[in-house]
Design a protein around this motif. Sequence first.
Motif, PDB file in Angstrom:
ATOM      1  N   ALA A 112     -59.610  -1.298 -39.841  1.00 35.99           N
ATOM      2  CA  ALA A 112     -60.515  -2.098 -41.217  1.00 35.99           C
ATOM      3  C   ALA A 112     -61.256  -1.050 -41.901  1.00 35.99           C
ATOM      4  N   PHE A 113     -62.150  -0.370 -41.232  1.00 39.36           N
ATOM      5  CA  PHE A 113     -63.285   0.515 -42.073  1.00 39.36           C
ATOM      6  C   PHE A 113     -62.737   1.554 -42.761  1.00 39.36           C
ATOM      7  N   THR A 114     -61.538   2.205 -42.143  1.00 36.02           N
ATOM      8  CA  THR A 114     -61.205   3.676 -42.605  1.00 36.02           C
ATOM      9  C   THR A 114     -60.225   3.346 -43.588  1.00 36.02           C
ATOM     10  N   GLN A 115     -59.635   2.158 -43.536  1.00 37.95           N
ATOM     11  CA  GLN A 115     -58.246   2.024 -44.496  1.00 37.95           C
ATOM     12  C   GLN A 115     -58.668   0.965 -45.533  1.00 37.95           C
ATOM     13  N   PHE A 116     -59.535   0.189 -45.411  1.00 41.24           N
ATOM     14  CA  PHE A 116     -60.033  -0.907 -46.380  1.00 41.24           C
ATOM     15  C   PHE A 116     -61.423  -0.884 -46.911  1.00 41.24           C
ATOM     16  N   GLY A 176     -66.019   8.274 -32.826  1.00 38.56           N
ATOM     17  CA  GLY A 176     -65.281   7.336 -32.303  1.00 38.56           C
ATOM     18  C   GLY A 176     -65.912   7.114 -30.676  1.00 38.56           C
ATOM     19  N   VAL A 177     -66.318   7.867 -29.823  1.00 38.27           N
ATOM     20  CA  VAL A 177     -67.109   7.841 -28.710  1.00 38.27           C
ATOM     21  C   VAL A 177     -68.232   6.701 -28.739  1.00 38.27           C
ATOM     22  N   GLY A 178     -68.831   7.095 -30.016  1.00 34.61           N
ATOM     23  CA  GLY A 178     -70.260   6.270 -30.076  1.00 34.61           C
ATOM     24  C   GLY A 178     -69.968   4.698 -30.362  1.00 34.61           C
ATOM     25  N   LEU A 179     -68.834   4.614 -31.241  1.00 34.81           N
ATOM     26  CA  LEU A 179     -68.376   3.195 -31.596  1.00 34.81           C
ATOM     27  C   LEU A 179     -67.668   2.425 -30.258  1.00 34.81           C
ATOM     28  N   GLY A 180     -67.014   3.246 -29.590  1.00 30.89           N
ATOM     29  CA  GLY A 180     -66.509   2.661 -28.419  1.00 30.89           C
ATOM     30  C   GLY A 180     -67.577   2.402 -27.443  1.00 30.89           C
ATOM     31  N   LEU A 188     -59.940   7.314 -34.058  1.00 29.26           N
ATOM     32  CA  LEU A 188     -59.251   6.342 -32.889  1.00 29.26           C
ATOM     33  C   LEU A 188     -59.314   7.044 -31.355  1.00 29.26           C
ATOM     34  N   LEU A 189     -58.975   8.301 -31.352  1.00 35.38           N
ATOM     35  CA  LEU A 189     -59.013   8.914 -30.010  1.00 35.38           C
ATOM     36  C   LEU A 189     -60.411   8.959 -29.456  1.00 35.38           C
ATOM     37  N   GLY A 190     -61.426   8.914 -30.004  1.00 39.19           N
ATOM     38  CA  GLY A 190     -62.530   8.827 -29.430  1.00 39.19           C
ATOM     39  C   GLY A 190     -62.952   7.313 -28.797  1.00 39.19           C
ATOM     40  N   ALA A 191     -62.648   6.650 -29.539  1.00 41.95           N
ATOM     41  CA  ALA A 191     -62.735   5.146 -29.467  1.00 41.95           C
ATOM     42  C   ALA A 191     -62.110   4.736 -28.532  1.00 41.95           C
ATOM     43  N   LEU A 192     -60.812   4.838 -28.217  1.00 47.82           N
ATOM     44  CA  LEU A 192     -59.751   4.794 -27.225  1.00 47.82           C
ATOM     45  C   LEU A 192     -60.096   5.293 -25.961  1.00 47.82           C
ATOM     46  N   PRO A 216     -67.181  -2.040 -26.217  1.00 46.19           N
ATOM     47  CA  PRO A 216     -66.245  -1.889 -25.310  1.00 46.19           C
ATOM     48  C   PRO A 216     -65.038  -2.572 -25.450  1.00 46.19           C
ATOM     49  N   ASN A 217     -64.772  -3.415 -26.057  1.00 46.84           N
ATOM     50  CA  ASN A 217     -63.691  -4.166 -26.114  1.00 46.84           C
ATOM     51  C   ASN A 217     -62.506  -3.450 -26.982  1.00 46.84           C
ATOM     52  N   GLN A 218     -61.447  -3.028 -26.260  1.00 47.68           N
ATOM     53  CA  GLN A 218     -60.488  -1.839 -27.033  1.00 47.68           C
ATOM     54  C   GLN A 218     -59.983  -2.557 -28.430  1.00 47.68           C
ATOM     55  N   VAL A 219     -59.302  -3.880 -28.249  1.00 50.37           N
ATOM     56  CA  VAL A 219     -58.741  -4.225 -29.412  1.00 50.37           C
ATOM     57  C   VAL A 219     -59.673  -4.203 -30.651  1.00 50.37           C
ATOM     58  N   ALA A 220     -60.991  -4.806 -30.301  1.00 52.96           N
ATOM     59  CA  ALA A 220     -61.919  -5.169 -31.373  1.00 52.96           C
ATOM     60  C   ALA A 220     -62.394  -3.837 -31.882  1.00 52.96           C
ATOM     61  N   ALA A 221     -62.459  -2.683 -31.190  1.00 59.58           N
ATOM     62  CA  ALA A 221     -62.809  -1.281 -31.609  1.00 59.58           C
ATOM     63  C   ALA A 221     -61.547  -0.825 -32.770  1.00 59.58           C
ATOM     64  N   ILE A 222     -60.372  -1.075 -31.992  1.00 65.23           N
ATOM     65  CA  ILE A 222     -59.187  -0.626 -32.828  1.00 65.23           C
ATOM     66  C   ILE A 222     -59.211  -1.393 -34.184  1.00 65.23           C
ATOM     67  N   VAL A 223     -59.502  -2.549 -34.265  1.00 57.61           N
ATOM     68  CA  VAL A 223     -59.389  -3.337 -35.681  1.00 57.61           C
ATOM     69  C   VAL A 223     -60.514  -2.678 -36.563  1.00 57.61           C
TER      70      VAL A 223
END
Length: 271
Positions: A191-195, A172-176, A81-85, A180-187
């Motif tokens: 979603a991927f890691t927890q489900f 996370g950097v790569g995914l972000g 999450l840190l890298g994505a954010l 680039p949409n922060q909300v979409a990246a968090i979701v």
Amino acid sequence: MLIAATRAEFAKVFTTRIWWILLLILGAYVALLSGGLALLFGATSEGLLGASAGAQQMPTDGLAPTIYSTATSIGYVFPFLLGALATTGEFRHQTLTPTFLATPKRGVVLLAKAIALFLLGAAFGVVALACAVGAGSAGLAGFGIDTALDSSDTWAMIARSILAMAIWSVLGVGLGSIIPNQVAAIVIVLAFTQFVEPILRSVGALADWIGQVTKWLPGAASDALVGSSFYSVMGTGGTQLDWWAGGAVLLGIALIVTILGWLITWRHDVT
């Protein structure tokens, strides 16, 4: 130029509150989970939670590394999450424009961000392992169970765990960069890691041929790199790669995703 850009990336992260909020939650979460598991398994091994002979004779060999590995098998979502954010925040707060004006070579900026987040992810790993080992070993010692802290294998596992957390931050950097949409990246991260991946790995444990596929997932590769996993306690560990292969797969995924982000989004015009 790269050194200056890397310093700037550190400054961007440290001027926000999200890094220390994630770090506090990570430490508390891992300590609670590892300590709770140590107490649970310790009490079960002593027959305090059941009167059956099976409960009293529960094996404790190799239990300590499994408990310590909660830092990565459960806590990896935090550096991810840190890298994505850290990356999506550039688009949300429009800090990429002045960054690219100061450092026109965009590849250097992305590389600097990956380096900075790799080191920050390693720092997250140090904190997570300190909390997991501290709480877990205290719980095990309370029941007279070997903490395995005198074993070189345990410390090698701890070192590999820190490396895994660092690589997750780069992923996370790569995914972000791709999203680039922060909300979409968090979701997507949650979603991927927890489900998604836990479900796929659970299914993979049911059939060997499915396990041969799911072992290449990033979470499975991370567990393979560490060499121990909380998932093995739940019987959903499935087939694993060798530790070096797991590290290579996880790093390869992180690099591929980051390169795709550079090709798809990073080189385009920003506003």
